[in-house]
Design a protein around this motif. Structure first.
Motif, PDB file in Angstrom:
ATOM      1  N   ARG A 287       1.288   3.988  -3.173  1.00  0.00           N
ATOM      2  CA  ARG A 287       0.873   5.381  -2.978  1.00  0.00           C
ATOM      3  C   ARG A 287       2.019   6.359  -3.205  1.00  0.00           C
ATOM      4  O   ARG A 287       1.820   7.403  -3.841  1.00  0.00           O
ATOM      5  CB  ARG A 287       0.309   5.542  -1.566  1.00  0.00           C
ATOM      6  CG  ARG A 287      -0.171   6.971  -1.261  1.00  0.00           C
ATOM      7  CD  ARG A 287      -0.825   7.025   0.088  1.00  0.00           C
ATOM      8  NE  ARG A 287      -1.274   8.377   0.402  1.00  0.00           N
ATOM      9  CZ  ARG A 287      -1.891   8.728   1.532  1.00  0.00           C
ATOM     10  NH1 ARG A 287      -2.133   7.800   2.449  1.00  0.00           N
ATOM     11  NH2 ARG A 287      -2.258   9.976   1.733  1.00  0.00           N
ATOM     12  N   TYR A 288       3.216   6.018  -2.700  1.00  0.00           N
ATOM     13  CA  TYR A 288       4.285   7.005  -2.714  1.00  0.00           C
ATOM     14  C   TYR A 288       5.371   6.729  -3.762  1.00  0.00           C
ATOM     15  O   TYR A 288       6.183   7.601  -4.035  1.00  0.00           O
ATOM     16  CB  TYR A 288       4.952   7.074  -1.333  1.00  0.00           C
ATOM     17  CG  TYR A 288       4.020   7.600  -0.262  1.00  0.00           C
ATOM     18  CD1 TYR A 288       3.772   8.959  -0.163  1.00  0.00           C
ATOM     19  CD2 TYR A 288       3.389   6.729   0.614  1.00  0.00           C
ATOM     20  CE1 TYR A 288       2.912   9.449   0.818  1.00  0.00           C
ATOM     21  CE2 TYR A 288       2.517   7.204   1.592  1.00  0.00           C
ATOM     22  CZ  TYR A 288       2.292   8.573   1.690  1.00  0.00           C
ATOM     23  OH  TYR A 288       1.427   9.044   2.647  1.00  0.00           O
TER      24      TYR A 288
ATOM     25  N   HIS B 180       0.843  -1.204   0.000  1.00  0.00           N
ATOM     26  CA  HIS B 180       0.000   0.000   0.000  1.00  0.00           C
ATOM     27  C   HIS B 180       0.879   1.255   0.000  1.00  0.00           C
ATOM     28  O   HIS B 180       0.615   2.216  -0.744  1.00  0.00           O
ATOM     29  CB  HIS B 180      -0.916  -0.014   1.221  1.00  0.00           C
ATOM     30  CG  HIS B 180      -1.769   1.228   1.333  1.00  0.00           C
ATOM     31  ND1 HIS B 180      -2.843   1.463   0.498  1.00  0.00           N
ATOM     32  CD2 HIS B 180      -1.676   2.313   2.166  1.00  0.00           C
ATOM     33  CE1 HIS B 180      -3.385   2.635   0.807  1.00  0.00           C
ATOM     34  NE2 HIS B 180      -2.691   3.164   1.826  1.00  0.00           N
ATOM     35  N   TYR B 181       1.923   1.259   0.814  1.00  0.00           N
ATOM     36  CA  TYR B 181       2.818   2.411   0.868  1.00  0.00           C
ATOM     37  C   TYR B 181       3.541   2.596  -0.467  1.00  0.00           C
ATOM     38  O   TYR B 181       3.642   3.716  -0.996  1.00  0.00           O
ATOM     39  CB  TYR B 181       3.837   2.222   1.986  1.00  0.00           C
ATOM     40  CG  TYR B 181       4.883   3.319   2.034  1.00  0.00           C
ATOM     41  CD1 TYR B 181       4.640   4.525   2.670  1.00  0.00           C
ATOM     42  CD2 TYR B 181       6.120   3.126   1.403  1.00  0.00           C
ATOM     43  CE1 TYR B 181       5.603   5.528   2.686  1.00  0.00           C
ATOM     44  CE2 TYR B 181       7.078   4.117   1.418  1.00  0.00           C
ATOM     45  CZ  TYR B 181       6.805   5.314   2.054  1.00  0.00           C
ATOM     46  OH  TYR B 181       7.766   6.303   2.054  1.00  0.00           O
TER      47      TYR B 181
END
Length: 632
Positions: free
Chosen positions: A313-314, A309-310
């Motif tokens: 997103r980034y 997820h991280y």
């Protein structure tokens, strides 16, 4: 095509599963090793206790046997006194039986001075002598030495094969011999306590474990908690005796058809073994491993979700944005500005891409200017799968020696041009990097391939290569024979001896031409040169892939044979070389035909031999050969 996010997700899941599997495998290995150590420790502790019990029982048995022997002898002595005091009892079987009952013995036998039973409690034994069997023969020395007082070890008697202990002595008046027989009841009870099967039953705390006692010389099972195995050879039910003797730390084997963990220890004349089936030994491992696997997989899934997820997103979204910008630049929109600020690293990457784009534009302009001003024949071409034609600079056709029509045809289709370059690469120049022979020229070719974009630079190096080859030929080769000279030979041998894999089985062969002086004196030096060149031709054509030839000067030659699989092949090759003079002739002109003759000597080389030393040894053998040929 998969997205970067999908790739990262799959990679993280794969790595996570791999780590979980590796950790479970490690834990499984450690658990298995722990169970084996526990089983080994339990076995050694039990073996120690068994050894202590055996030692104690043996001491008790020895004491009982000794006491029983003394009792048996004392009974015989007392009965002898009774009979001497009342000799008439010898004629009464009932009287002797009363004495036997009084003394608590089972048998009384009276022998005469010739060693024959003539009285006793068992008339059926009358007339037996000391020669009636091995058990009776034990007492025969008493006939010649009346001072003997003998007690026989427990043994089957002659008539019934019943276990008995006999003692015998002469009466005080030396008129007869009294032999007393007693059933060793107490001894047999003590012996039963020393039976290994009985002892095993005392130590069978774990009902899943079986114990075996195996005679260490015969391999026969002499005791076991599994009574059906007693009397069998160990190899019939499990491992052979050699495996037991050589594995004192425990081992796995099939025992009675079931895979088991076996621990054996040598005690006395037996190997004592504790056998535990693998099914019982490792029964706790599976549920423990399953529970641990569930915990690890749960933790891994949670961590995998958080990390992916991280990253999505980034990182992934930022990379996707940069990729779109770069795609626009690759399509020719060089005014596109990359500005991604989702993270410090991507912001830095954006700046580097913008600077790189500016540098490429500047370098392109500078290179175009330089190529226009230089007098060197340098050509540049560029193409990719998205455009059919090939862009080339004006020098490319000239460097590749292409006619106008052929150049137009190749440049009109990038596939045909790519095939031409591929064919060009099939003719590399030895000992050169990226240099290829193209028709009557030598060209240096470098290509950069990036995502289907092919950018190539071609340089005409014909003049440079030709000059260098000429210099090398003058430096390293003999002008008359075309073979290496001494300097060229040293360079070539240094390279070969530096690679033992290429060297294989090898030998140095020193050769001296015969009859050269006679030919020079008789037919002239031109004929001598022809003679030398023909000799050199023989050596040059001999095993061209496994031979280095050189002329050291005058009529001296050296050949280095290498790359042979074994010494036999190498010596056969030397023999073929020596045989060349028997089949080769040369014409010196004016219908003069002479045989080619030479003397040779050779020295076999090892993997790291000194070739200078080898040449010296071969030279000495060559001169010995020459002397022999001249009959000196």
């Amino acid at each position: 095509m998969q997205t970067l996010g999908n790739i990262i997700n799959r990679y993280i899941r794969a790595v996570t599963l791999f780590l979980v599997a590796a950790l479970l495998a490690l834990i499984l290995y450690l658990q298995t090793a722990h169970e084996r150590r526990q089983a080994y420790a339990a076995a050694t502790e039990t073996f120690y206790q068994i050894g202590q019990v055996l030692e104690k029982n043996q001491a008790e048995l020895t004491e009982i046997k000794s006491a029983y022997r003394q009792t048996c002898l004392h009974n015989a002595e007392a009965i002898a006194y009774m009979i001497e005091d009342n000799p008439s009892v010898l004629s009464s079987v009932e009287g002797l039986k009363e004495i036997a009952a009084l003394m608590e013995v089972d048998e009384i036998h009276i022998f005469d001075t010739a060693g024959r039973i003539y009285a006793g409690t068992h008339p059926e034994y009358y007339n037996y002598t000391f020669d009636s069997g091995d058990q009776m023969r034990f007492f025969k020395p008493m006939l010649t030495d009346k001072s003997l007082r003998l007690v026989q070890r427990i043994t089957p008697n002659t008539a019934e094969a019943k276990l008995m202990q006999y003692s015998a002595l002469w009466s005080k008046n030396e008129a007869f011999i009294v032999q007393v027989g007693m059933e060793p009841v107490n001894v047999l009870k003590a012996t039963e306590k020393n039976e290994l099967s009985y002892i095993f039953s005392l130590f069978r705390v774990n009902p899943d474990a079986n114990y075996y006692a195996v005679h260490k010389y015969s391999g026969i099972v002499v005791g076991s908690t599994d009574l059906s195995c007693v009397g069998k050879n160990l190899s019939e039910i499990g491992p052979d005796l050699d495996k037991v003797a050589s594995h004192d730390k425990g081992f796995h084997a099939d025992m009675n058809g079931e895979r088991s963990y076996c621990v054996f220890m040598e005690i006395g004349e037996n190997y004592i073994g504790r056998i535990l089936s693998c099914r019982n030994l490792y029964r706790r491992i599976l549920p423990t491993t399953i529970a641990l696997a569930i915990c690890l997989i749960t933790i891994a899934m949670i961590l995998s979700y958080v990390v992916t997820h991280y990253l999505n997103r980034y990182v992934v979204e930022g990379i996707r944005s940069i990729n779109e910008k770069l795609h626009s630049i690759a399509q020719g929109n060089l005014d596109e500005i990359v500005d991604i600020q989702s993270s410090m690293e991507l912001a830095e990457l954006s700046g580097y891409i913008n600077r790189m784009k500016k540098s490429i534009l500047d370098n392109s302009r500078k290179m175009s200017y330089v190529l226009d001003k230089t007098n060197m024949y340098i050509g540049v071409y560029e193409y990719n799968r998205h455009m059919k034609r090939v862009r080339v600079t004006e020098h490319v056709p000239r460097i590749l020696a292409l006619e106008t029509g052929e150049a137009k045809r190749l440049c009109a289709d990038y596939r045909a041009f790519g095939e031409f370059i591929t064919d060009l690469r099939k003719n590399p120049l030895p000992d050169e990097t990226c240099v290829f022979a193209s028709r009557d020229r030598y060209v240096k070719l470098d290509e950069v391939i990036d995502d289907g974009e092919i950018f190539g630079v071609i340089i005409d190096v014909t003049e440079e290569i030709v000059k260098r080859k000429k210099i090398e030929a003058e430096r390293d080769f003999d002008p008359l024979t075309g073979l290496y000279n001494r300097r060229g030979l040293d360079n070539r041998l240094s390279t070969l001896f530096g690679s033992t894999e290429t060297l294989g089985h090898s030998a140095v062969v020193m050769i001296d031409t015969d009859n050269l002086k006679m030919i020079n004196d008789t037919y002239g030096h031109d004929a001598g040169d022809i003679y030398l060149k023909e000799i050199a031709r023989l050596f040059r054509d001999f095993e061209p892939n496994n031979c280095v030839g050189a002329r050291l000067g005058g009529d001296e030659f050296v050949l280095f044979l290498y790359g042979y699989d074994n010494e036999r092949e190498l010596t056969d090759a030397v023999a073929l070389l020596a045989d060349l003079e028997n089949h080769n002739f040369t014409d010196l002109g004016d219908q003069i035909r002479v045989p080619l003759r030479f003397s040779l000597g050779y020295s076999l080389a090892g993997q790291s031999a000194d070739y200078e030393k080898l040449m010296k040894e071969a030279d000495e053998k060559m001169y010995e050969n020459k002397k022999m040929r001249k009959g000196l």
